[in-house]
Design a protein around this motif. Structure first.
Motif, short mmCIF file in Angstrom:
data_model
loop_
_atom_site.label_atom_id
_atom_site.label_comp_id
_atom_site.label_asym_id
_atom_site.label_seq_id
_atom_site.Cartn_x
_atom_site.Cartn_y
_atom_site.Cartn_z
N LEU A 30 38.06 36.78 40.30
CA LEU A 30 38.91 35.66 39.84
C LEU A 30 39.00 34.84 40.97
CD1 LEU A 30 39.78 34.93 36.86
CD2 LEU A 30 42.13 35.75 37.51
N HIS A 31 38.52 33.57 40.91
CA HIS A 31 38.26 32.59 42.06
C HIS A 31 38.87 31.40 41.50
CE1 HIS A 31 37.15 30.76 45.57
NE2 HIS A 31 36.50 29.83 44.66
N GLN A 32 39.96 30.93 41.77
CA GLN A 32 40.60 29.90 41.47
C GLN A 32 40.76 29.60 39.93
OE1 GLN A 32 38.75 26.56 43.34
NE2 GLN A 32 39.37 27.10 45.27
N LEU A 110 36.00 45.47 40.54
CA LEU A 110 36.76 44.32 40.60
C LEU A 110 37.12 44.10 41.97
CD1 LEU A 110 39.35 45.15 37.68
CD2 LEU A 110 37.21 44.05 37.66
N MET A 111 37.03 42.61 42.51
CA MET A 111 37.32 42.41 43.71
C MET A 111 38.45 41.52 43.98
SD MET A 111 34.51 44.03 45.49
CE MET A 111 34.13 43.02 46.70
N ARG A 112 39.46 41.54 44.99
CA ARG A 112 40.31 40.78 45.18
C ARG A 112 39.64 39.46 45.95
NH1 ARG A 112 44.76 43.59 44.36
NH2 ARG A 112 44.86 45.73 44.80
N ASP A 113 40.01 38.30 45.25
CA ASP A 113 39.21 37.04 45.86
C ASP A 113 39.13 37.03 47.43
OD1 ASP A 113 37.96 34.45 45.68
OD2 ASP A 113 39.87 33.68 45.29
N GLU A 114 37.83 36.75 47.65
CA GLU A 114 37.79 36.67 48.97
C GLU A 114 37.13 34.92 49.28
OE1 GLU A 114 38.31 38.68 51.56
OE2 GLU A 114 39.03 40.26 50.20
N LEU A 162 45.87 43.75 37.77
CA LEU A 162 46.48 43.66 39.20
C LEU A 162 45.24 43.70 40.19
CD1 LEU A 162 49.67 45.71 38.77
CD2 LEU A 162 49.53 43.56 38.30
N TYR A 163 44.19 44.46 39.88
CA TYR A 163 43.34 44.49 40.63
C TYR A 163 42.10 43.69 41.07
CZ TYR A 163 44.62 49.38 40.65
OH TYR A 163 45.38 50.63 40.50
N LEU A 164 42.50 42.21 40.07
CA LEU A 164 42.01 41.03 40.42
C LEU A 164 42.54 40.22 41.22
CD1 LEU A 164 40.18 40.40 37.05
CD2 LEU A 164 39.05 40.80 39.10
N LEU A 165 43.79 40.70 41.69
CA LEU A 165 44.88 39.79 42.28
C LEU A 165 44.91 40.07 43.65
CD1 LEU A 165 47.78 39.64 39.74
CD2 LEU A 165 46.15 37.80 40.22
N VAL A 177 45.49 35.95 34.81
CA VAL A 177 44.30 36.73 34.47
C VAL A 177 44.05 36.91 33.06
CG1 VAL A 177 43.54 39.19 34.73
CG2 VAL A 177 44.81 38.04 36.78
N PHE A 178 45.22 37.30 32.30
CA PHE A 178 45.05 37.47 30.94
C PHE A 178 44.34 36.09 30.21
CE2 PHE A 178 47.88 40.83 31.28
CZ PHE A 178 47.43 41.80 30.25
N GLN A 179 45.01 34.85 30.89
CA GLN A 179 44.43 33.74 30.16
C GLN A 179 43.00 33.38 30.72
OE1 GLN A 179 46.57 31.71 28.39
NE2 GLN A 179 44.60 30.47 27.93
#
Length: 238
Positions: A30-32, A110-114, A162-165, A177-179
């Motif tokens: 999830l990027h921006q 799932l990746m935390r945004d880099e 939480l794993y996308l944050l 994330v839900f939105q």
């Protein structure tokens, strides 16, 4: 499926008695506020589209299991490890690869945004769940759709959002994330009650300052790491 000459098997037809066995990875971040999928060059002259999902053969000298193979192919492109990795399905037939009979084990990660920029071997594509997906080589668009459906379903009754944050986040970030994935989100009160009652989060002692009042920052408790299931779906996201 293969994606680059340095990372992929040869492109000649397989012997009739041999099947191509691989892992295919749907890597999401999830990027921006925008959901994105990682792609790589298809690396095969007969591919109908230039980009494919990260994928490749299992190397018996390096991979002790399927998950290790998936992590190796993801790490080759991202130089990091996913915050979450889950097997989605296994697909095999004689028509998905022009070289012959092919079987693949599909994972989503799932990746935390880099903040890294695109490279010749990796590119992030914007995707909208429920909308038109990017054209991909082979049957990878079908695999992508299945993984997104799995994710959108599971975020409603697990801690997968939480794993996308990042490592620390505000409750409003969980709502976002839900939105982004469902086009709607539970009320903040529901989010607060669920995650606090289930003892999933703990405060970091820090706050985020912006135009509104300061937001308390949280992180996952160490004992909560790993997928955790809740007893029910959010009514407002059904």
């Amino acid at each position: 499926m293969s994606q680059s000459s340095a990372h992929n098997p040869a492109t000649e037809p397989l012997p009739l008695s041999m099947a191509l066995i691989s892992v295919d990875c749907v890597v999401l971040r999830l990027h921006q506020g925008q959901l994105q999928v990682l792609t790589a060059p298809a690396g095969h002259p007969n591919a109908r589209h230039p980009f494919a999902l990260p994928a490749g053969r299992i190397e018996i000298s390096q991979d002790h299991n399927l998950e290790q193979a998936a992590r190796r192919h993801i790490g080759y492109l991202t130089q990091t490890v996913p915050s979450w990795l889950e097997q989605v399905e296994t697909i095999g037939n004689d028509s998905r690869d022009s070289r012959g009979w092919s079987l693949t084990v599909v994972y989503f990660a799932l990746m935390r945004d880099e903040p890294e920029a695109d490279t010749p071997d990796a590119r992030w594509h914007d995707i909208t769940p429920g909308g038109e997906l990017p054209a991909l080589a082979y049957d990878h668009q079908i695999l992508l759709k299945a993984a997104i459906e799995r994710l959108c379903n599971k975020i409603q009754y697990t801690t997968l959002p939480l794993y996308l944050l990042p490592e620390s986040f505000a409750l409003a970030d969980i709502r976002d994330v839900f939105q982004s994935l469902l086009g709607k989100a539970p009320p903040m009160r529901s989010l607060r009650n669920r995650f606090n009652e289930e003892t999933v989060l703990e405060g970091t002692g820090e706050k985020r300052y912006g135009s509104n009042r300061p937001a308390t920052l949280y992180r996952m408790k160490s004992e909560a790491v790993g997928k955790r299931m809740f007893s029910r779906l959010y009514e407002s996201t059904r």
